[in-house]
Write a protein that holds these residues in place. Structure first.
Motif, mmCIF file in Angstrom:
data_model
loop_
_atom_site.group_PDB
_atom_site.id
_atom_site.type_symbol
_atom_site.label_atom_id
_atom_site.label_comp_id
_atom_site.label_asym_id
_atom_site.label_seq_id
_atom_site.Cartn_x
_atom_site.Cartn_y
_atom_site.Cartn_z
ATOM 1 N N SER A 1 0.283 -0.487 -13.312
ATOM 2 C CA SER A 1 -0.642 0.623 -13.209
ATOM 3 C C SER A 1 -1.572 0.641 -14.427
ATOM 4 O O SER A 1 -1.112 0.480 -15.553
ATOM 5 N N GLY A 2 -2.858 0.791 -14.171
ATOM 6 C CA GLY A 2 -3.819 0.848 -15.272
ATOM 7 C C GLY A 2 -4.336 -0.506 -15.726
ATOM 8 O O GLY A 2 -5.164 -0.590 -16.631
ATOM 9 N N LYS B 1 -6.961 -3.144 -11.629
ATOM 10 C CA LYS B 1 -7.084 -3.714 -10.282
ATOM 11 C C LYS B 1 -8.120 -2.984 -9.433
ATOM 12 O O LYS B 1 -8.993 -3.608 -8.819
ATOM 13 N N SER B 2 -8.001 -1.661 -9.360
ATOM 14 C CA SER B 2 -8.919 -0.907 -8.492
ATOM 15 C C SER B 2 -10.349 -0.978 -9.005
ATOM 16 O O SER B 2 -11.300 -1.050 -8.224
ATOM 17 N N THR B 3 -10.490 -0.957 -10.312
ATOM 18 C CA THR B 3 -11.832 -1.064 -10.886
ATOM 19 C C THR B 3 -12.454 -2.402 -10.498
ATOM 20 O O THR B 3 -13.615 -2.465 -10.084
HETATM 21 N N1 ATP Z 1 -14.088 6.430 -13.789
HETATM 22 C C1 ATP Z 1 -13.352 6.131 -14.873
HETATM 23 N N2 ATP Z 1 -13.652 6.625 -16.089
HETATM 24 C C2 ATP Z 1 -12.922 6.318 -17.172
HETATM 25 N N3 ATP Z 1 -11.866 5.495 -17.159
HETATM 26 C C3 ATP Z 1 -11.522 4.959 -15.979
HETATM 27 C C4 ATP Z 1 -12.231 5.246 -14.773
HETATM 28 N N4 ATP Z 1 -11.655 4.559 -13.741
HETATM 29 C C5 ATP Z 1 -10.616 3.888 -14.294
HETATM 30 N N5 ATP Z 1 -10.524 4.117 -15.619
HETATM 31 C C6 ATP Z 1 -9.548 3.527 -16.554
HETATM 32 O O1 ATP Z 1 -9.596 2.115 -16.397
HETATM 33 C C7 ATP Z 1 -8.302 1.559 -16.474
HETATM 34 C C8 ATP Z 1 -8.011 0.744 -15.221
HETATM 35 O O2 ATP Z 1 -7.877 1.632 -14.126
HETATM 36 P P1 ATP Z 1 -7.652 1.151 -12.632
HETATM 37 O O3 ATP Z 1 -7.680 2.350 -11.753
HETATM 38 O O4 ATP Z 1 -8.600 0.067 -12.306
HETATM 39 O O5 ATP Z 1 -6.184 0.540 -12.723
HETATM 40 P P2 ATP Z 1 -5.211 0.062 -11.536
HETATM 41 O O6 ATP Z 1 -4.712 -1.265 -11.965
HETATM 42 O O7 ATP Z 1 -5.893 0.163 -10.243
HETATM 43 O O8 ATP Z 1 -4.041 1.115 -11.650
HETATM 44 P P3 ATP Z 1 -3.113 1.711 -10.473
HETATM 45 O O9 ATP Z 1 -2.130 0.623 -10.174
HETATM 46 O O10 ATP Z 1 -2.460 2.889 -11.116
HETATM 47 O O11 ATP Z 1 -3.982 2.055 -9.311
HETATM 48 C C9 ATP Z 1 -7.354 2.715 -16.693
HETATM 49 O O12 ATP Z 1 -7.112 2.809 -18.083
HETATM 50 C C10 ATP Z 1 -8.126 3.913 -16.210
HETATM 51 O O13 ATP Z 1 -7.745 5.069 -16.879
#
Ligand code: ATP
Ligand code: MG
Length: 362
Positions: free
Chosen positions: A62-63, A66-68
């Motif tokens: 998590s974090g 991936k989603s970004t």
């Molecule tokens: N709109 C935003 N503004 C500021 N920080 C962001 C934003 N979107 C994501 N982040 C930060 O970017 C980092 C990556 O987030 P992301 O959602 O891409 O992770 P993830 O791997 O998809 O996590 P998860 O498995 O929990 O979905 C995290 O530290 C998150 O807090």
């Protein structure tokens, strides 16, 4: 209907002075250093290619970003730096309007939570992407019904979402994505909210559909077993960076670092490994002559042990075209897995009952 997806040196930084932050990241700064200044480096220097028809899995805690990363692939998020190309087109160079057009026609997304409209029928939900494209009603209903049938939902077209189980609702989401004929399918934890059995069912269904649809798919998951089942290739992310890209076997057998290795600790290797991973490449003439038993490159490890238990020779391995490409020495099957996963000790004791039992256990 599918095409190559490429990303080159993609960055996404949230917070102040993102361009300066990218410059520092390029020079080797990590996430922690930037965080101290109130900036989040969500994705750092991601480059990869997904070939048409491949399922590319992105895995990480998590974090990890991936989603970004996924949201930059369809332009929902604008990269701070770097390029995304799909179907030969540089998505990062498009205007907002052009991008919306590409999103409507070429790319669909399936989310973790079904995101269905409660006051629309299953058919109308599945047809939603086509409605956005401006496809006339009769045609979009026909195509929605086709997609629903592909996803095992024939007969449910007129139902309401809340009459369906969670797994069925998720299949409506998948049908919606398939109905548009988009070549690129982005799936963010799409099966994570489902019960384990239904989840496995959905994985099977996706693999089955993919055999004929041959979309370009990017699939995000936390779950290594899901990644291994679905991924033609797997990217492992840590703190915004991709730390390894490879097949399931690469990740298992040649983890890039301790972090990747720690992910794979609990994986049942005997289910994931294939003949390709354990064979010696190349076949000598004498081996080719005595190779009465052969396996295919994708023969699973357990089956390989069963084959090996039948004969005293090494097992020859053929590729999809039937050509001999390698040999698995019997000793390999005994000693390969190390620790307790090396159950098939009695691959060396062919044809006795103990041998069969050990193979069944593997
Ligand atoms: N709109 C935003 N503004 C500021 N920080 C962001 C934003 N979107 C994501 N982040 C930060 O970017 C980092 C990556 O987030 P992301 O959602 O891409 O992770 P993830 O791997 O998809 O996590 P998860 O498995 O929990 O979905 C995290 O530290 C998150 O807090
Ligand atoms: Mg996420």
């Amino acid at each position: 209907m599918s095409s190559r997806l490429e990303t080159e040196h993609l960055f996404k930084v949230f917070g102040r002075r993102p361009d300066a932050a990218v410059e520092r990241l390029r020079q080797g700064a990590d996430r922690e250093e930037l965080r101290a200044e109130g900036t989040t480096a969500a994705v750092i220097d991601a480059s990869f290619t997904v070939e048409p028809g491949q399922i590319f899995v992105v895995m990480g805690l998590s974090g990890s970003g991936k989603s970004t990363l996924l949201r930059m692939l369809n332009g929902l998020l604008e990269p701070t730096a770097g390029q995304v190309r799909f179907d030969g087109q540089d998505l990062t160079a498009l205007t907002g309007r052009e991008l919306r057009e590409v999103r409507a026609r070429k790319i669909s997304m399936v989310f973790q939570h079904f995101a269905l409209f409660p006051h629309r029928s299953v058919r109308e939900n599945a047809a939603y992407g086509l409605e956005v494209q401006g496809v006339p009603r009769a045609e979009r209903e026909r195509r929605a019904d086709e997609a629903l049938a592909l996803c095992g939902l024939a007969g449910w077209e007129k139902s309401w979402p809340d009459e369906l189980s969670g797994g069925m609702q998720q299949r409506v989401g998948l049908a919606r994505a398939l109905a548009t004929d988009a070549g690129l399918l982005l799936m963010d934890e799409s099966f994570s909210a489902l019960d384990p059995l239904i989840r496995r069912d959905m994985q099977d269904q996706l693999l089955q559909l993919q055999k004929t649809l041959k979309k370009t798919i990017v699939f995000i998951t936390h779950d290594l077993n899901e990644a291994m089942r679905l991924g033609d290739r797997i990217a492992v992310m840590r703190d915004g960076r991709i730390v390894q890209i490879g097949g399931a076997e690469d990740i298992l057998l040649r983890p890039a670092d301790d972090y990747v290795a720690s992910f794979t600790q609990d994986v049942d290797r005997s289910r994931v490994l294939t003949a390709r991973a354990v064979m010696d490449r190349g076949v000598r003439g004498d081996e080719a002559d005595c190779a009465c038993e052969t396996a295919r490159e994708d023969t699973p490890f357990t089956e390989l042990c069963a084959i090996s238990a039948r004969v005293p020779h090494p097992v020859a391995v053929r590729d999809a075209s039937g050509a001999l490409v390698g040999v698995v020495p019997r000793q390999r099957l005994v000693g390969f897995l190390g620790d307790e996963q090396a159950a098939p000790v009695s691959c060396d004791a062919p044809r006795d009952k103990g041998g069969e039992k050990a193979v069944a256990r593997a």
